[in-house]
Design a protein around this motif. Structure first.
Motif, short mmCIF file in Angstrom:
data_model
loop_
_atom_site.label_atom_id
_atom_site.label_comp_id
_atom_site.label_asym_id
_atom_site.label_seq_id
_atom_site.Cartn_x
_atom_site.Cartn_y
_atom_site.Cartn_z
N GLY A 77 6.24 2.58 3.85
CA GLY A 77 7.33 3.72 4.99
C GLY A 77 8.16 3.81 4.89
O GLY A 77 8.14 4.46 5.91
N ALA B 84 7.66 9.47 3.01
CA ALA B 84 7.76 8.51 2.93
C ALA B 84 7.78 7.24 1.73
O ALA B 84 7.48 8.06 0.12
CB ALA B 84 7.30 7.56 3.71
N PRO C 235 1.29 4.28 5.14
CA PRO C 235 1.18 4.94 5.60
C PRO C 235 0.09 5.36 4.62
O PRO C 235 -0.93 5.18 3.77
CB PRO C 235 1.95 6.17 5.10
N ASP D 263 -3.85 12.72 7.32
CA ASP D 263 -2.44 12.36 8.07
C ASP D 263 -1.48 12.69 6.90
O ASP D 263 -0.30 12.24 7.44
CB ASP D 263 -2.31 10.90 8.37
N ASN E 101 6.94 5.82 8.34
CA ASN E 101 6.38 5.15 9.51
C ASN E 101 7.56 4.02 10.15
O ASN E 101 7.12 3.46 10.92
CB ASN E 101 5.28 4.46 9.73
N TYR E 102 8.82 3.93 9.25
CA TYR E 102 9.57 3.25 9.43
C TYR E 102 11.17 3.62 9.13
O TYR E 102 11.44 3.75 8.17
CB TYR E 102 9.81 1.58 8.16
#
Length: 376
Positions: free
Chosen positions: A77, A308, A327, A333, A342-343
């Motif tokens: 991610g 991502a 993810p 979503d 997400n990182y």
């Protein structure tokens, strides 16, 4: 400044074009995978299973072997918020750690300056390939750019140093009307002589090199073999940079993407085999990244730009395993049909700069970011 055998060395392998994360590390037990990939999805029985949920691309066998040895960290991610889905802007962000403005300083260039502030070794950083990636660009920092180690040189037909200096100066003046007297011209003038000195030094690497390892026939394998030659020649290079393209698989992905990963995986395996055959490599880590992932649902022939992605770190000093969270693939979503990062990618750089290179990462990555402990 000459590096010793144990000085930490980093090899950056850029997967140019936007590597398809979803077809690199495959959530094979998720029914949404086959729903989203009717044209470019893999047969699940062919996937190289990592655990009960994830598998590597079927053509990543050599990487899977290194993973099973505990030498591959997979970072899920990775990316940054509000991806522009543009190759040029996205790569610029990755190279300068500046997602909110246009940066002018490459992160690897800053690391190079920190390693060798007095420019005592003009081969501290080398790019293997054409041109100079923005990641290595920093005014006053010499970086050698080697397309082919066997033919490397700068105006090598001119043997007299003063004449070569005049030729370089004339060359820079030729481009001044188009480029102005700004960063590009200043960079050329400030690094031209260093580049010529570097060319004279690095030519000894092939002469010193002997290996029984057979590299595959591919452009990335050739670059990695050149990197091994320079590394094993003990010329003090601490940052090696190269890239492989093109991962921009809008069409023909079912044929193109497997070949890309086959070449990359086989080249990486040969590179580390070569280092180990020389009882070396315990001070080398390799970092793989791409500017973004790709759209979750294929377009019938390939996949379009996404957000991502996945990064990997490989080496003897790597704590192998999975880092971060894959993810969500649930439709509600996704953002614009893409996996949501997400990182923050600057966290991975932070680990590499601080835990591997032993430097303060904050001025290089422009802030504090979450680290993963993928370095032993």
């Amino acid at each position: 400044m000459t590096a010793t055998k144990k000085d930490p060395v980093i090899v950056v392998l850029q997967l140019t074009g936007g590597n398809d994360y979803y077809n690199t590390v495959i959530p094979y037990n998720d029914p949404l995978y086959m729903d989203n990939r009717p044209a470019v999805g893999y047969n699940l029985e062919d996937c190289l299973k990592i655990d009960d949920n994830l598998a590597f691309n079927p053509h990543m066998g050599p990487v899977k072997e290194l993973y099973d040895q505990g030498k591959v960290a997979v970072i899920h991610g990775i990316g940054y918020a509000n991806s522009p889905r543009s190759h040029f802007r996205s790569m610029d962000i990755w190279h300068t750690c500046e997602p909110d403005k246009v940066g002018t300083q490459g992160w690897a260039g800053l690391v190079t300056r920190e390693i060798d502030p007095k420019k005592e070794n003009v081969l501290t950083a080398i790019n293997f390939g054409h041109g100079l990636p923005r990641a290595l660009a920093l005014t006053g920092v010499p970086v050698a750019a080697i397309a082919d180690l066997s033919n490397y040189g700068v105006l090598t037909g001119i043997t007299d140093q003063s004449q070569r200096a005049k030729a370089l100066d004339l060359f820079s003046k030729m481009y001044a009307p188009a480029l102005g007297t700004g960063t590009v011209t200043d960079y050329l003038r400030s690094t031209g002589m260093e580049a010529m000195i570097g060319a004279d030094i690095v030519k000894v690497a092939p002469e010193r090199y002997s290996s029984t390892v057979e590299y595959p026939v591919s452009s990335i394998a050739s670059h990695l073999r050149d990197i091994a030659q320079v590394y094993l020649a003990d010329l003090g290079t601490r940052i090696f940079y190269t890239q492989h393209a093109s991962f921009d698989t809008h069409a023909g992905q079912a044929a193109g993407h497997p070949k890309l990963w086959k070449d990359v995986s086989e080249g990486i395996a040969a590179f580390f085999e070569d280092l180990h055959a020389h009882d070396r490599g315990d001070n080398v880590v390799m970092y793989l990244f791409s500017e973004f992932g790709r759209r979750v649902h294929d377009n019938g022939s390939g996949t379009d730009h996404g957000a991502a992605g996945v990064a990997m770190v490989i080496g003897d000093q790597v704590n192998g395993g999975m880092y971060g969270e894959y993810p969500s693939r649930n439709p509600e979503d996704l953002e614009q049909g893409d996996l949501v990062p997400n990182y923050d990618f600057r966290g991975a750089y932070t680990t590499l700069v601080e835990d591997w290179m032993g430097m303060d990462p904050i001025p290089i990555v422009n802030g504090n970011f979450e680290k993963f402990n993928f370095i032993k």
